[in-house]
Design a protein around this motif. Structure first.
Motif, PDB file in Angstrom:
ATOM      1  N   GLY A  41       5.016   0.829  -3.057  1.00 26.47           N
ATOM      2  CA  GLY A  41       3.903   0.136  -2.391  1.00 26.47           C
ATOM      3  C   GLY A  41       2.845   1.113  -1.921  1.00 26.47           C
ATOM      4  O   GLY A  41       1.644   0.883  -2.070  1.00 26.47           O
ATOM      5  N   SER A  42       3.300   2.221  -1.356  1.00 28.37           N
ATOM      6  CA  SER A  42       2.359   3.247  -0.888  1.00 28.37           C
ATOM      7  C   SER A  42       1.600   3.876  -2.054  1.00 28.37           C
ATOM      8  O   SER A  42       0.376   4.047  -1.990  1.00 28.37           O
TER       9      SER A  42
ATOM     10  N   CYS B 239      -0.305   3.396   4.585  1.00 28.97           N
ATOM     11  CA  CYS B 239       0.461   3.664   3.363  1.00 28.97           C
ATOM     12  C   CYS B 239       0.968   5.099   3.327  1.00 28.97           C
ATOM     13  O   CYS B 239       2.102   5.349   2.898  1.00 28.97           O
TER      14      CYS B 239
ATOM     15  N   LEU C   1       9.159   0.823  -0.703  1.00 25.07           N
ATOM     16  CA  LEU C   1       8.232   1.430   0.248  1.00 25.07           C
ATOM     17  C   LEU C   1       7.401   2.538  -0.403  1.00 25.07           C
ATOM     18  O   LEU C   1       6.186   2.621  -0.196  1.00 25.07           O
TER      19      LEU C   1
ATOM     20  N   ILE D  16       3.885   5.332   5.761  1.00 26.86           N
ATOM     21  CA  ILE D  16       5.073   4.718   5.145  1.00 26.86           C
ATOM     22  C   ILE D  16       5.696   5.663   4.129  1.00 26.86           C
ATOM     23  O   ILE D  16       6.911   5.863   4.116  1.00 26.86           O
TER      24      ILE D  16
ATOM     25  N   GLY E 235       1.973  -2.572   6.235  1.00 31.39           N
ATOM     26  CA  GLY E 235       1.514  -2.290   4.879  1.00 31.39           C
ATOM     27  C   GLY E 235       1.170  -3.556   4.126  1.00 31.39           C
ATOM     28  O   GLY E 235       0.152  -3.625   3.428  1.00 31.39           O
ATOM     29  N   THR E 236       2.008  -4.575   4.272  1.00 30.67           N
ATOM     30  CA  THR E 236       1.744  -5.859   3.609  1.00 30.67           C
ATOM     31  C   THR E 236       0.427  -6.456   4.090  1.00 30.67           C
ATOM     32  O   THR E 236      -0.402  -6.889   3.283  1.00 30.67           O
TER      33      THR E 236
ATOM     34  N   ALA F 267       6.535  -1.871   6.943  1.00 30.90           N
ATOM     35  CA  ALA F 267       6.351  -2.695   5.741  1.00 30.90           C
ATOM     36  C   ALA F 267       5.468  -3.905   6.035  1.00 30.90           C
ATOM     37  O   ALA F 267       4.652  -4.300   5.203  1.00 30.90           O
TER      38      ALA F 267
ATOM     39  N   SER G 194       0.607  -3.728  -4.247  1.00 35.32           N
ATOM     40  CA  SER G 194       1.163  -2.998  -3.119  1.00 35.32           C
ATOM     41  C   SER G 194       1.692  -3.959  -2.060  1.00 35.32           C
ATOM     42  O   SER G 194       2.810  -3.793  -1.561  1.00 35.32           O
TER      43      SER G 194
ATOM     44  N   TYR H 206       5.597  -4.294  -0.895  1.00 38.46           N
ATOM     45  CA  TYR H 206       6.016  -4.172   0.507  1.00 38.46           C
ATOM     46  C   TYR H 206       6.792  -5.412   0.951  1.00 38.46           C
ATOM     47  O   TYR H 206       7.770  -5.299   1.677  1.00 38.46           O
TER      48      TYR H 206
END
Length: 159
Positions: free
Chosen positions: A92-93, A70, A89, A73, A13-14, A10, A150, A154
């Motif tokens: 966000g992906s 992404c 999760l 995840i 991803g962030t 995460a 997104s 995340y």
């Protein structure tokens, strides 16, 4: 709150979607406005040069790397289905993969390819340029918002 590998994923991803949101936003509010202020032939030539230079390893690693993060995840979350953060999760992906990566492939790249086929000073290029600016920038706004959303989602998975 998520922990362990999900926390690391995460955070990655962030960071990556946040960076891409910044790139897309800066392009919309700075670069495209600057190009729009140029005469059409110069704008077309400049945008074609920018599109060619965007294929550098630095940008492609960030852009494709973000999509890979992404995707990882999403797959890990879907397969292992954690107790916490699953919806965040996956959302966000999906936001980045569909709203940024997908829009790039289906909306921005085809416009770039159409522009690249035009000789900057021709009547066709001059006629297409305002349409290109409007449509490309609109889709770029979508990419910026999707990437930022997104990153936010995340972050919500982390709290």
């Amino acid at each position: 709150m998520i922990d362990g590998p999900y926390e690391v994923l995460a955070m990655a991803g962030t960071l990556t979607t946040g960076l891409m949101a910044g790139v897309f936003c800066a392009f919309s509010v700075l670069v495209m406005r600057g190009l729009a202020a140029l005469p059409p032939a110069q704008g077309v030539a400049a945008m074609n040069a920018i599109n060619s230079s965007a294929l550098t390893p630095a940008f492609m690693v960030l852009f494709l790397g973000t999509a890979a993060v992404c995707a990882v995840i999403a797959v890990v979350t879907f397969v292992l289905w954690p107790d916490d953060g699953t919806v965040h999760l996956l959302l966000g992906s999906a936001l980045y993969l569909c709203g940024a990566f997908g829009v790039t492939v289906t909306a921005n790249v085809p416009r770039n390819e159409a522009l690249a086929k035009l000789e900057p000073g021709t009547p066709e290029a001059v006629t297409y340029w305002p349409t290109y600016l409007r449509e490309w920038t609109r889709w770029n706004h979508v990419r910026a918002v999707a990437s930022a959303a997104s990153a936010v989602v995340y972050v919500l998975a982390l709290v």
